[in-house]
Design a protein around this motif. Structure first.
Motif, PDB file in Angstrom:
ATOM      1  N   LEU A   1     -11.141  -1.197  -2.792  1.00 54.73           N
ATOM      2  CA  LEU A   1     -11.914  -0.219  -3.563  1.00 54.73           C
ATOM      3  C   LEU A   1     -13.020   0.348  -2.688  1.00 54.73           C
ATOM      4  O   LEU A   1     -13.806  -0.403  -2.112  1.00 54.73           O
ATOM      5  CB  LEU A   1     -12.538  -0.872  -4.808  1.00 54.73           C
ATOM      6  N   ASP A   2     -13.077   1.672  -2.588  1.00 54.28           N
ATOM      7  CA  ASP A   2     -14.165   2.359  -1.881  1.00 54.28           C
ATOM      8  C   ASP A   2     -15.121   2.931  -2.920  1.00 54.28           C
ATOM      9  O   ASP A   2     -14.715   3.697  -3.799  1.00 54.28           O
ATOM     10  CB  ASP A   2     -13.594   3.486  -1.005  1.00 54.28           C
ATOM     11  N   ILE A   3     -16.388   2.567  -2.801  1.00 54.55           N
ATOM     12  CA  ILE A   3     -17.405   2.985  -3.771  1.00 54.55           C
ATOM     13  C   ILE A   3     -18.223   4.126  -3.182  1.00 54.55           C
ATOM     14  O   ILE A   3     -18.846   3.976  -2.134  1.00 54.55           O
ATOM     15  CB  ILE A   3     -18.314   1.798  -4.146  1.00 54.55           C
ATOM     16  N   GLY A   4     -18.235   5.279  -3.879  1.00 54.05           N
ATOM     17  CA  GLY A   4     -18.935   6.461  -3.386  1.00 54.05           C
ATOM     18  C   GLY A   4     -18.136   7.149  -2.298  1.00 54.05           C
ATOM     19  O   GLY A   4     -18.593   7.324  -1.181  1.00 54.05           O
ATOM     20  N   THR A   5     -16.947   7.599  -2.635  1.00 56.53           N
ATOM     21  CA  THR A   5     -15.957   7.984  -1.620  1.00 56.53           C
ATOM     22  C   THR A   5     -16.217   9.314  -0.940  1.00 56.53           C
ATOM     23  O   THR A   5     -15.768   9.549   0.172  1.00 56.53           O
ATOM     24  CB  THR A   5     -14.541   7.954  -2.219  1.00 56.53           C
ATOM     25  N   GLY A   6     -16.927  10.241  -1.601  1.00 57.18           N
ATOM     26  CA  GLY A   6     -17.197  11.534  -0.960  1.00 57.18           C
ATOM     27  C   GLY A   6     -15.918  12.273  -0.594  1.00 57.18           C
ATOM     28  O   GLY A   6     -15.057  12.525  -1.443  1.00 57.18           O
ATOM     29  N   SER A   7     -15.741  12.583   0.675  1.00 60.82           N
ATOM     30  CA  SER A   7     -14.571  13.330   1.149  1.00 60.82           C
ATOM     31  C   SER A   7     -13.286  12.529   1.088  1.00 60.82           C
ATOM     32  O   SER A   7     -12.202  13.072   1.291  1.00 60.82           O
ATOM     33  CB  SER A   7     -14.793  13.783   2.593  1.00 60.82           C
ATOM     34  N   GLY A   8     -13.413  11.213   0.816  1.00 62.51           N
ATOM     35  CA  GLY A   8     -12.226  10.362   0.806  1.00 62.51           C
ATOM     36  C   GLY A   8     -11.839   9.853   2.180  1.00 62.51           C
ATOM     37  O   GLY A   8     -10.771   9.252   2.352  1.00 62.51           O
ATOM     38  N   CYS A   9     -12.706  10.040   3.171  1.00 58.73           N
ATOM     39  CA  CYS A   9     -12.323   9.676   4.538  1.00 58.73           C
ATOM     40  C   CYS A   9     -12.051   8.180   4.687  1.00 58.73           C
ATOM     41  O   CYS A   9     -11.119   7.782   5.401  1.00 58.73           O
ATOM     42  CB  CYS A   9     -13.372  10.137   5.537  1.00 58.73           C
ATOM     43  N   ILE A  10     -12.822   7.334   4.005  1.00 62.13           N
ATOM     44  CA  ILE A  10     -12.616   5.889   4.147  1.00 62.13           C
ATOM     45  C   ILE A  10     -11.270   5.458   3.540  1.00 62.13           C
ATOM     46  O   ILE A  10     -10.450   4.852   4.236  1.00 62.13           O
ATOM     47  CB  ILE A  10     -13.797   5.100   3.536  1.00 62.13           C
ATOM     48  N   PRO A  11     -11.017   5.740   2.248  1.00 59.31           N
ATOM     49  CA  PRO A  11      -9.744   5.274   1.687  1.00 59.31           C
ATOM     50  C   PRO A  11      -8.523   5.919   2.324  1.00 59.31           C
ATOM     51  O   PRO A  11      -7.470   5.285   2.419  1.00 59.31           O
ATOM     52  CB  PRO A  11      -9.858   5.627   0.197  1.00 59.31           C
ATOM     53  N   ILE A  12      -8.662   7.156   2.780  1.00 54.83           N
ATOM     54  CA  ILE A  12      -7.510   7.838   3.376  1.00 54.83           C
ATOM     55  C   ILE A  12      -7.113   7.191   4.697  1.00 54.83           C
ATOM     56  O   ILE A  12      -5.923   6.919   4.934  1.00 54.83           O
ATOM     57  CB  ILE A  12      -7.810   9.340   3.533  1.00 54.83           C
ATOM     58  N   ILE A  13      -8.078   6.892   5.538  1.00 57.76           N
ATOM     59  CA  ILE A  13      -7.747   6.211   6.797  1.00 57.76           C
ATOM     60  C   ILE A  13      -7.219   4.808   6.514  1.00 57.76           C
ATOM     61  O   ILE A  13      -6.236   4.363   7.139  1.00 57.76           O
ATOM     62  CB  ILE A  13      -8.963   6.157   7.737  1.00 57.76           C
ATOM     63  N   LEU A  14      -7.823   4.112   5.562  1.00 59.58           N
ATOM     64  CA  LEU A  14      -7.354   2.758   5.248  1.00 59.58           C
ATOM     65  C   LEU A  14      -5.911   2.784   4.743  1.00 59.58           C
ATOM     66  O   LEU A  14      -5.088   1.937   5.129  1.00 59.58           O
ATOM     67  CB  LEU A  14      -8.278   2.106   4.218  1.00 59.58           C
ATOM     68  N   LYS A  15      -5.577   3.737   3.909  1.00 56.92           N
ATOM     69  CA  LYS A  15      -4.205   3.830   3.394  1.00 56.92           C
ATOM     70  C   LYS A  15      -3.229   4.210   4.501  1.00 56.92           C
ATOM     71  O   LYS A  15      -2.088   3.720   4.540  1.00 56.92           O
ATOM     72  CB  LYS A  15      -4.138   4.848   2.252  1.00 56.92           C
ATOM     73  N   ARG A  16      -3.660   5.064   5.430  1.00 50.71           N
ATOM     74  CA  ARG A  16      -2.794   5.442   6.555  1.00 50.71           C
ATOM     75  C   ARG A  16      -2.526   4.257   7.471  1.00 50.71           C
ATOM     76  O   ARG A  16      -1.413   4.088   7.973  1.00 50.71           O
ATOM     77  CB  ARG A  16      -3.430   6.585   7.353  1.00 50.71           C
ATOM     78  N   LYS A  17      -3.545   3.454   7.711  1.00 49.17           N
ATOM     79  CA  LYS A  17      -3.416   2.339   8.647  1.00 49.17           C
ATOM     80  C   LYS A  17      -2.898   1.069   7.973  1.00 49.17           C
ATOM     81  O   LYS A  17      -2.375   0.173   8.645  1.00 49.17           O
ATOM     82  CB  LYS A  17      -4.770   2.048   9.317  1.00 49.17           C
ATOM     83  N   LEU A  18      -3.047   0.988   6.654  1.00 52.03           N
ATOM     84  CA  LEU A  18      -2.568  -0.176   5.881  1.00 52.03           C
ATOM     85  C   LEU A  18      -1.683   0.345   4.754  1.00 52.03           C
ATOM     86  O   LEU A  18      -2.053   0.317   3.576  1.00 52.03           O
ATOM     87  CB  LEU A  18      -3.762  -0.959   5.309  1.00 52.03           C
ATOM     88  N   PRO A  19      -0.507   0.856   5.070  1.00 44.53           N
ATOM     89  CA  PRO A  19       0.316   1.571   4.080  1.00 44.53           C
ATOM     90  C   PRO A  19       0.733   0.735   2.879  1.00 44.53           C
ATOM     91  O   PRO A  19       1.011   1.288   1.810  1.00 44.53           O
ATOM     92  CB  PRO A  19       1.531   2.025   4.889  1.00 44.53           C
ATOM     93  N   GLU A  20       0.771  -0.604   3.023  1.00 44.81           N
ATOM     94  CA  GLU A  20       1.142  -1.446   1.885  1.00 44.81           C
ATOM     95  C   GLU A  20      -0.038  -1.753   0.973  1.00 44.81           C
ATOM     96  O   GLU A  20       0.124  -2.355  -0.089  1.00 44.81           O
ATOM     97  CB  GLU A  20       1.762  -2.755   2.390  1.00 44.81           C
ATOM     98  N   ALA A  21      -1.212  -1.345   1.361  1.00 48.38           N
ATOM     99  CA  ALA A  21      -2.407  -1.605   0.555  1.00 48.38           C
ATOM    100  C   ALA A  21      -2.405  -0.757  -0.711  1.00 48.38           C
ATOM    101  O   ALA A  21      -1.850   0.348  -0.752  1.00 48.38           O
ATOM    102  CB  ALA A  21      -3.655  -1.320   1.371  1.00 48.38           C
ATOM    103  N   THR A  22      -3.047  -1.283  -1.753  1.00 46.45           N
ATOM    104  CA  THR A  22      -3.333  -0.515  -2.961  1.00 46.45           C
ATOM    105  C   THR A  22      -4.786  -0.062  -2.853  1.00 46.45           C
ATOM    106  O   THR A  22      -5.699  -0.891  -2.784  1.00 46.45           O
ATOM    107  CB  THR A  22      -3.150  -1.370  -4.224  1.00 46.45           C
ATOM    108  N   VAL A  23      -4.989   1.239  -2.812  1.00 41.81           N
ATOM    109  CA  VAL A  23      -6.322   1.770  -2.517  1.00 41.81           C
ATOM    110  C   VAL A  23      -6.841   2.592  -3.700  1.00 41.81           C
ATOM    111  O   VAL A  23      -6.159   3.492  -4.200  1.00 41.81           O
ATOM    112  CB  VAL A  23      -6.300   2.627  -1.241  1.00 41.81           C
TER     113      VAL A  23
END
Length: 284
Positions: A117-139
């Protein structure tokens, strides 16, 4: 006007606001964005701009001289290894936040199906990179701003990523029931005391969203306290908290988390600044 003369004028005029090296970087960004031609990598190849392009560069320069960030003018900011759409509704991603993302990726590599869970995501840069690098993650990502979430969704759609975005006021504890249980809480929340405005550059204070930057002088750790409280109900027993923090308040943030029952440690960024706090439950 030749490109060389245009460059000289552009860089010289920008030096009222930026050091010469940064003004030069902005010139390269502007030309590449308008033309797709990378001046840095093709310095010896002839490139003849047309009058329309030179006029557009002049328009960009006028906006820059009002301290508007080049990322908002171009609607693009690079983060990690990809470009993101940005506008005045979201913060421009910073290099230190890339280090925060790196820490989460390293921490999660052995747990492919991790829930984040990313809190205060703004542009979404944090969850987007995490999902790209950890594709099996639930974000999952949340933000109070509907306009920011529209930007984040636009960026996630561009890269065809399945991320759940939730609009809520995280500071209101009754909203936490809308959030899933997760293994990792990550956040780069607002952490600059309002008094800090006076020493900040105009391109930040006048253009970037205050909602995403500032906290009350009398309660600078507001978001970290709320994150620690929320973690007690939404963080899995072996879960981790990964935070970007104010460089002058890292130890206070660590102490706050420890007082809330977490084991916490301060980490420095590549500049040697105390920029991150990592934490987990004491009994795990």
């Amino acid at each position: 006007m030749s490109l060389k003369n245009a460059e000289k004028s552009f860089v010289q005029e920008l030096q009222v606001l930026y050091p010469q090296s940064e003004a030069q970087q902005i010139w390269w960004l502007a030309v590449e964005n308008l033309t797709g031609f990378n001046l840095r990598e093709n310095a010896n190849q002839p490139f003849n701009p047309d009058p329309c392009m030179l006029k557009m560069l002049t328009g960009i320069k006028k906006r820059l001289l009002k301290a508007e960030p080049i990322q908002y003018i171009l609607n693009e900011a690079w983060f990690y290894d990809i470009p993101f759409y940005v506008d005045k509704n979201v913060l421009i991603p910073r290099p230190e936040t890339e280090e925060l993302v790196d820490a989460v990726i390293r921490d999660c590599r052995k747990q492919p199906a991790v829930r984040i869970l990313d809190i205060g995501t703004g542009s979404g840069c944090i969850p987007i990179i995490l999902k790209r690098k950890l594709p099996e993650a639930t974000v999952t990502a949340c933000d109070i701003s509907l306009n920011a979430l529209a930007v984040a969704r636009k960026n996630a759609a561009k890269y065809d990523l399945d991320i759940q975005f939730i609009q809520l006021d995280f500071l209101e504890a009754s909203n936490w029931k809308q959030l899933p249980q997760v293994d990792v809480l990550v956040s780069n929340p607002p952490y600059i005391p309002v008094a800090g405005k006076a020493s900040m550059h105009k391109n930040v204070v006048d253009y970037e969203p205050a909602l995403a930057l500032f906290v009350p002088d009398e309660d600078p750790l507001l978001f970290y306290r709320k994150i620690a409280d929320a973690a007690k109900s939404i963080l899995a027993p072996n879960g981790r908290i990964c935070l970007e923090v104010h460089e002058n308040l890292a130890e206070e943030t660590q102490q706050l988390l420890e007082a809330k029952g977490f084991a916490a440690s301060v980490k420095t960024d590549m500049q040697g600044k105390q920029r991150f706090v990592l934490a987990g439950f004491v009994n795990h």
